[in-house]
Design an enzyme around this catalytic site. Structure first.
Site, mmCIF file in Angstrom:
data_model
loop_
_atom_site.group_PDB
_atom_site.id
_atom_site.type_symbol
_atom_site.label_atom_id
_atom_site.label_comp_id
_atom_site.label_asym_id
_atom_site.label_seq_id
_atom_site.Cartn_x
_atom_site.Cartn_y
_atom_site.Cartn_z
ATOM 1 N N HIS A 115 0.063 10.134 -9.583
ATOM 2 C CA HIS A 115 2.165 9.636 -8.889
ATOM 3 C C HIS A 115 2.699 11.467 -8.960
ATOM 4 O O HIS A 115 2.194 12.661 -9.365
ATOM 5 C CB HIS A 115 2.951 9.176 -9.917
ATOM 6 C CG HIS A 115 3.655 8.876 -9.758
ATOM 7 N ND1 HIS A 115 5.197 9.568 -10.274
ATOM 8 C CD2 HIS A 115 4.679 7.941 -9.183
ATOM 9 C CE1 HIS A 115 6.862 9.079 -9.619
ATOM 10 N NE2 HIS A 115 5.970 7.700 -9.100
ATOM 11 N N ASP A 173 13.844 8.448 3.212
ATOM 12 C CA ASP A 173 12.642 8.101 1.415
ATOM 13 C C ASP A 173 12.861 6.692 1.246
ATOM 14 O O ASP A 173 14.165 6.157 0.702
ATOM 15 C CB ASP A 173 12.516 8.920 0.590
ATOM 16 C CG ASP A 173 11.809 8.899 0.501
ATOM 17 O OD1 ASP A 173 11.337 8.362 -0.272
ATOM 18 O OD2 ASP A 173 11.430 10.118 -1.350
ATOM 19 N N ALA A 175 11.114 3.506 -0.584
ATOM 20 C CA ALA A 175 9.919 2.083 -0.819
ATOM 21 C C ALA A 175 9.301 1.430 0.287
ATOM 22 O O ALA A 175 10.755 0.754 1.026
ATOM 23 C CB ALA A 175 10.050 1.557 -2.174
ATOM 24 N N LYS A 223 8.682 -7.612 7.870
ATOM 25 C CA LYS A 223 7.987 -5.941 8.634
ATOM 26 C C LYS A 223 8.068 -5.222 7.205
ATOM 27 O O LYS A 223 7.237 -4.567 7.133
ATOM 28 C CB LYS A 223 9.631 -5.512 9.187
ATOM 29 C CG LYS A 223 9.955 -6.843 10.460
ATOM 30 C CD LYS A 223 11.318 -6.201 10.353
ATOM 31 C CE LYS A 223 11.924 -7.050 12.408
ATOM 32 N NZ LYS A 223 13.407 -7.112 12.004
ATOM 33 N N GLY A 305 19.576 10.191 4.057
ATOM 34 C CA GLY A 305 19.258 11.590 3.152
ATOM 35 C C GLY A 305 20.875 12.374 3.751
ATOM 36 O O GLY A 305 20.617 13.442 2.464
#
Length: 336
Positions: A115, A173, A175, A223, A305
């Site tokens: 990780h 960033d 997931a 998607k 961000g």
């Protein structure tokens, strides 16, 4: 509250006590505190206890010897020797940056890692060197493929970083799942319903009941599913790592190396247009986005961000808030 400097020092010292090398401990502390500063506390020092458990169980090599193999002027493979993903990934992006400065682009595929924490850290590395950064990693299965009733891919995050001129770098960033599993567990603990599309039950149907959730949903349906597969291809197919349901679990099997794969890339925009033109035009885009008329329920438009950057600036000044349990654990480990 604890200052970022003190938290970084404390975290580094704890890992040194557990046999982690100086360079690796520094990198791990950097990445974890970076996440806490940006308000992404799920990827911050909260994880220290988990990492120590893996060291003690033999699932992470605290004294890993990394081995880089250059396969062309712009590509390399980095073997992480089953060490800490934070240190391995920082090293990989440093290598990608070096290659990009020499050849225009640099791509590094990582194998035998673990990780690696918040990907935003690594793309910010590139942006701080006036380069575009790309980072990807896979995780153990927890997300159903679109139309499926059982998990196949992990949350499989990806990140992008772009250098600006007067503005802070644009950092994206995310997931490929709709939400983190922690949000569903939190709702379950509180006895609250969850929004439609967060997770699915045993039949693969979306449910509002967090207690019935057996897997997460990909964001945007097909998607997010497609992007999760793209990440898996970059991180598993290019590296020889296990893929999808074959990836070992983060929580469980603590004595086994996870052997994860990552992918990092750095691109020099100056090889396409003048670097000043690229960064100044990005500044212009950011300014124009901020001036976009906001919807009725928002104050203004933010760029990717930006909110995390504001949070980091505030926490640098005021300190980082941590749960008492986390602070107590860190203090206990430091005093051993």
């Amino acid at each position: 509250m604890i200052s970022s400097k003190e938290l970084q020092h404390t975290t580094k010292q704890i890992f040194l006590k557990h046999g982690v090398t100086e360079e690796a401990a520094e990198a791990i502390a950097d990445v974890l505190v970076h996440a806490n500063l940006r308000g992404v506390d799920s990827h911050g020092v909260l994880r220290v206890e988990h990492y120590i458990k893996r060291i003690q169980s033999g699932g992470i090599n605290p004294a890993a010897q990394l081995q880089a193999t250059k396969t062309s002027p712009s590509t390399s493979i980095l073997d992480g020797d089953n060490g800490f993903g934070h240190y391995i990934s920082k090293t990989a992006m440093d290598l990608a940056i070096k290659q990009a400065k020499e050849a225009g682009t640099g791509a590094v595929a990582v194998k035998n890692s673990s990780h690696c924490g918040a990907l935003s850290y690594f793309v910010e590395q590139a942006a701080q060197n006036n380069l575009i950064g790309i980072a990807m990693t896979h995780t153990d299965k927890v997300v159903v493929p679109f139309g499926g009733a059982e998990p196949f891919f992990g949350t499989n995050p990806m990140a992008f970083g772009f250098p600006a001129n007067k503005e802070e770098p644009v950092i994206l960033d995310f997931a490929t799942s709709t939400v983190a599993l922690g949000k569903i567990l939190n709702a379950k603990e509180k006895g609250e319903d969850i929004p439609h599309g967060w997770g699915v039950d045993n039949d693969g149907e979306a449910t509002h009941d967090p207690s019935k959730v057996v897997a997460l949903s990909p964001f945007g349906g097909p998607k997010g599913y497609g992007l999760a597969m793209v990440v898996e291809i970059f991180t598993a197919m290019l590296t020889g790592a296990a893929f999808g349901p074959h990836v070992s679990k983060m929580y469980g099997e603590y004595d086994k190396n996870r052997e994860l794969g990552h992918f990092f890339m750095a691109i020099d925009p100056a090889k396409f247009v003048s670097a000043d033109i690229f960064t100044s035009r990005l500044d212009q885009m950011i300014e124009e986005l901020r001036r976009t008329a906001p919807s009725s329920n928002t104050d203004r438009v933010y760029v990717p961000g930006e909110i995390e950057t504001y949070t980091a600036q505030k926490r640098e000044q005021e300190g980082i808030p941590l749960p008492d349990s986390v602070l107590a654990f860190l203090q206990k480990e430091l005093e051993k």
